[in-house]
Design an enzyme around this catalytic site. Structure first.
Site, PDB file in Angstrom:
ATOM      1  N   HIS A 139       7.722  -2.280   2.398  1.00  0.00           N
ATOM      2  CA  HIS A 139       7.603  -0.827   2.256  1.00  0.00           C
ATOM      3  C   HIS A 139       8.959  -0.117   2.136  1.00  0.00           C
ATOM      4  O   HIS A 139       9.135   0.762   1.297  1.00  0.00           O
ATOM      5  CB  HIS A 139       6.846  -0.241   3.449  1.00  0.00           C
ATOM      6  CG  HIS A 139       5.533  -0.914   3.736  1.00  0.00           C
ATOM      7  ND1 HIS A 139       4.684  -1.338   2.740  1.00  0.00           N
ATOM      8  CD2 HIS A 139       4.917  -1.233   4.901  1.00  0.00           C
ATOM      9  CE1 HIS A 139       3.597  -1.879   3.288  1.00  0.00           C
ATOM     10  NE2 HIS A 139       3.727  -1.841   4.588  1.00  0.00           N
ATOM     11  N   HIS A 186       0.815  -1.218   0.000  1.00  0.00           N
ATOM     12  CA  HIS A 186       0.000   0.000   0.000  1.00  0.00           C
ATOM     13  C   HIS A 186       0.852   1.273   0.000  1.00  0.00           C
ATOM     14  O   HIS A 186       0.345   2.344  -0.311  1.00  0.00           O
ATOM     15  CB  HIS A 186      -1.019  -0.010   1.144  1.00  0.00           C
ATOM     16  CG  HIS A 186      -0.465   0.288   2.496  1.00  0.00           C
ATOM     17  ND1 HIS A 186       0.132  -0.666   3.281  1.00  0.00           N
ATOM     18  CD2 HIS A 186      -0.406   1.441   3.207  1.00  0.00           C
ATOM     19  CE1 HIS A 186       0.528  -0.117   4.418  1.00  0.00           C
ATOM     20  NE2 HIS A 186       0.222   1.170   4.399  1.00  0.00           N
ATOM     21  N   GLU A 202       6.919   4.412  13.515  1.00  0.00           N
ATOM     22  CA  GLU A 202       5.534   4.342  13.984  1.00  0.00           C
ATOM     23  C   GLU A 202       5.512   4.567  15.482  1.00  0.00           C
ATOM     24  O   GLU A 202       6.436   4.149  16.184  1.00  0.00           O
ATOM     25  CB  GLU A 202       4.950   2.964  13.697  1.00  0.00           C
ATOM     26  CG  GLU A 202       4.868   2.618  12.239  1.00  0.00           C
ATOM     27  CD  GLU A 202       4.162   1.281  12.053  1.00  0.00           C
ATOM     28  OE1 GLU A 202       2.928   1.291  12.012  1.00  0.00           O
ATOM     29  OE2 GLU A 202       4.852   0.262  11.973  1.00  0.00           O
ATOM     30  N   LYS A 224       0.474   5.674  -1.922  1.00  0.00           N
ATOM     31  CA  LYS A 224       0.557   6.996  -1.285  1.00  0.00           C
ATOM     32  C   LYS A 224       1.052   8.005  -2.328  1.00  0.00           C
ATOM     33  O   LYS A 224       2.066   7.766  -2.994  1.00  0.00           O
ATOM     34  CB  LYS A 224       1.522   6.945  -0.091  1.00  0.00           C
ATOM     35  CG  LYS A 224       1.044   6.034   1.054  1.00  0.00           C
ATOM     36  CD  LYS A 224       2.038   6.021   2.195  1.00  0.00           C
ATOM     37  CE  LYS A 224       1.786   4.908   3.192  1.00  0.00           C
ATOM     38  NZ  LYS A 224       0.817   5.192   4.241  1.00  0.00           N
ATOM     39  N   ASP A 266       7.991  -7.489   8.049  1.00  0.00           N
ATOM     40  CA  ASP A 266       6.763  -6.689   7.984  1.00  0.00           C
ATOM     41  C   ASP A 266       6.980  -5.366   7.245  1.00  0.00           C
ATOM     42  O   ASP A 266       6.105  -4.915   6.511  1.00  0.00           O
ATOM     43  CB  ASP A 266       6.289  -6.419   9.422  1.00  0.00           C
ATOM     44  CG  ASP A 266       4.920  -5.770   9.492  1.00  0.00           C
ATOM     45  OD1 ASP A 266       4.049  -6.166   8.700  1.00  0.00           O
ATOM     46  OD2 ASP A 266       4.716  -4.867  10.336  1.00  0.00           O
TER      47      ASP A 266
HETATM   48  C1  BG6 Z   1       1.661  -2.659   7.289  1.00  0.00           C
HETATM   49  C2  BG6 Z   1       2.366  -3.366   8.411  1.00  0.00           C
HETATM   50  O1  BG6 Z   1       2.002  -3.239   6.059  1.00  0.00           O
HETATM   51  O2  BG6 Z   1       2.064  -1.290   7.282  1.00  0.00           O
HETATM   52  C3  BG6 Z   1       2.022  -2.716   9.746  1.00  0.00           C
HETATM   53  O3  BG6 Z   1       1.959  -4.728   8.434  1.00  0.00           O
HETATM   54  C4  BG6 Z   1       2.338  -1.239   9.687  1.00  0.00           C
HETATM   55  O4  BG6 Z   1       2.723  -3.330  10.811  1.00  0.00           O
HETATM   56  C5  BG6 Z   1       1.714  -0.597   8.462  1.00  0.00           C
HETATM   57  O5  BG6 Z   1       1.812  -0.652  10.869  1.00  0.00           O
HETATM   58  C6  BG6 Z   1       2.184   0.837   8.301  1.00  0.00           C
HETATM   59  O6  BG6 Z   1       1.427   1.456   7.310  1.00  0.00           O
HETATM   60  P1  BG6 Z   1       1.196   3.037   7.324  1.00  0.00           P
HETATM   61  O7  BG6 Z   1       0.472   3.316   6.059  1.00  0.00           O
HETATM   62  O8  BG6 Z   1       0.404   3.327   8.565  1.00  0.00           O
HETATM   63  O9  BG6 Z   1       2.546   3.648   7.381  1.00  0.00           O
END
Ligand code: BG6
Length: 505
Positions: free
Chosen positions: A257, A195, A233, A199, A252
């Protein structure tokens, strides 16, 4: 370029049916269904559509609608939900309970799809969305194939599948999953989702670099000293302790990402902004990253686990005290790594990557730190290196820092910023990343999804780290206080090179 409607979604979407596996799960409630709602309310899911939830929990259409409706009101990420719009949307939600591995469940699903298609004149376009625990991905794919749902009788129609991360848990399992998926679907039907690519600020990396004339000439080893990518985070593992225990921050966040961000910072200009061209260039970056081996790991990779601490004035427990977590757990909630990209553009320019839960600030940012001027006429006047900081979230924007003469008779230099804020420039965007990607998928645009090769290349990079960690079961996992920027070892990693982390403010 496809037409854009008012909301920034690409236009013209044909009628379709979405089958959501894992429909009663957290991800479905928190992200996927709210994204579909956002698309539907902007007429971007199709002029006619149905969303069929599939999961083990026994529910009727009505109980599914109210269950999802409650969740949407409380945990949805698309902002306040208009009740009228929600009830129009909910009328298109259906539910087909089943066991992921049982053929009968898919026969029942096939019947339900045929019936809905006839009733609502939906045609045969079909999107499968797998948002279940990863263990059942192979069963689902196999059963879709056995039930013949992977093909459409109508040659004009499409069948696509979105598969959530984590796509595998190491290289071998990702390869197995790719083989299984490609025995049922063609690669061009498969949308492996990350995802972060949905963004706007992540996509803007390509625009910044390749749409402007001024940055790209500097974007290489001649001018860049190093790059830092932080995905921080403040949340802990929340209700996902059970899942996270077997996953950890490397799988993860880094495998997906953070390596996506790395690829986009480092990528060569693609021949076009099309799926094949972009993916091929990103693949080359992953393949150029120097593989980790046990000898370099001690100097190049740090893990950590959050201990109790304080975030935003609130005391929070340590990871080992979280629900579903082993009190002696060795799972990492933080990773920092020093990555080298062995190619002409980046030789000798370290990329420092870090991610962690329960850090001091929720912030994803990329820092490009430039080399000093070749001859420092203003040495000792307080000048700092120039930095280009890309704030991916939450304060989306870009800033450039540079030295300026302080007013006065003395020659003293102050370091100032030139800032661009997305919100000020374009207004507040409420469109979730998931919605962008779903919209792309229903329009058949795979540019922002991963190919099988890319996913495997990312696993090939993290596998050796996982191997070393699993072979050293007695080594301690450094602890860091919740609310800090990670363990002291992370600072030491970058300071060994005479550099410092740029902690988001
Ligand atoms: C997810 C992870 O893919 O991305 C989570 O599994 C994480 O652990 C999340 O919290 C973070 O996404 P974003 O969009 O909040 O940065």
């Amino acid at each position: 370029m496809p037409a854009q409607n008012r909301s920034g979604y690409g236009g013209v979407v044909e009628p379709c049916t979405v089958i959501l596996f894992g429909a009663s799960g957290d991800l479905a409630k928190r992200k996927v269904i709210p994204a579909m709602f956002d698309l539907a309310t902007h007429q971007a899911l199709g002029s006619r559509y149905a969303i069929v939830g599939f999961a083990r929990t026994n529910m009727t259409d009505d109980s599914f609608r109210s269950n999802i409706g409650e969740a949407a009101k409380t945990i949805s990420e698309v902002g306040p939900i208009d009740p009228q719009q929600w009830s129009e949307f909910a009328a298109n939600l259906y539910y087909s309970p089943g066991d992921y591995a049982k053929p009968e469940s898919y026969e029942a699903l096939a019947k339900r799809l045929a019936q809905l298609s006839a009733e609502k004149n939906l045609g045969d376009n079909r999107l499968f969305y797998i948002s279940t625990p990863p263990e059942v991905y192979p069963d689902i794919v196999e059963q879709i194939g056995k039930a013949g749902l992977n093909k459409s009788a109508n040659p004009e129609s499409w069948v696509r599948i979105i598969i959530e991360k984590p796509f595998g848990r190491d290289l071998a399992s990702a390869q197995d999953l790719n083989r299984k998926v490609l025995s049922v679907f063609n690669e061009n039907q498969v949308y492996r989702i990350d995802h972060y690519l949905g963004k706007d600020t992540v996509q803007n990396l390509l625009v910044l670099r390749f749409g402007n004339g001024i940055f790209e000439p500097l974007w290489n080893r001649n001018y860049v000293d190093h790059v830092q990518i932080t995905a921080g985070e403040t949340l802990g593992v929340e209700r996902r302790g059970g899942f996270y225990e077997g996953t950890g921050a490397l799988r993860d966040m880094i495998q997906s990402h953070v390596l996506q961000l790395t690829s986009l910072v480092a990528v060569e200009p693609p021949a076009s902004f099309g799926a094949t061209a972009v993916r091929n260039e990103k693949l080359k970056v992953l393949q150029s990253i120097r593989p980790f081996n046990p000898e370099m790991m001690a100097q190049s990779v740090v893990r950590g686990q959050y201990a109790a601490g304080n975030i935003g004035g609130k005391d929070v427990p340590g990871y080992r005290q979280e629900q579903g977590v082993d009190p002696h757990s060795r799972t990492e909630t933080f990773v920092a790594a020093r990555v080298l990209i062995d190619n002409w553009r980046w030789a000798g320019v370290p990329f420092y990557l870090r991610t962690g839960k329960r850090l001091a600030k929720r912030s994803t940012e990329i820092v490009i730190q430039f080399r000093n001027a070749p001859h420092m006429v203003f040495r000792d006047k307080g000048i700092e290196p120039n930095r280009l900081v890309l704030n991916i979230q939450p304060d989306e924007g870009i800033s450039i820092s540079f030295g300026a003469k302080r007013p006065g008779t003395e020659m003293n230099i102050g370091n100032v910023n030139m800032n661009f804020s997305y919100e000020q420039g374009f207004g507040k965007s409420t469109r979730p990343a998931y919605a962008t990607l779903l919209n792309d998928c229903v329009r058949g645009d795979a540019t922002l999804f991963d190919s099988g090769d890319n996913v495997e290349a990312a696993w090939a990079l993290v596998d050796p780290i996982l191997d070393v960690w699993s072979a050293t079961k007695t080594a301690t996992v450094p602890q860091y206080a919740a609310g800090s920027w990670g363990p002291a070892e992370s600072d030491a990693l970058i300071e060994r090179d005479g550099r410092h982390w740029h902690n988001p403010q």
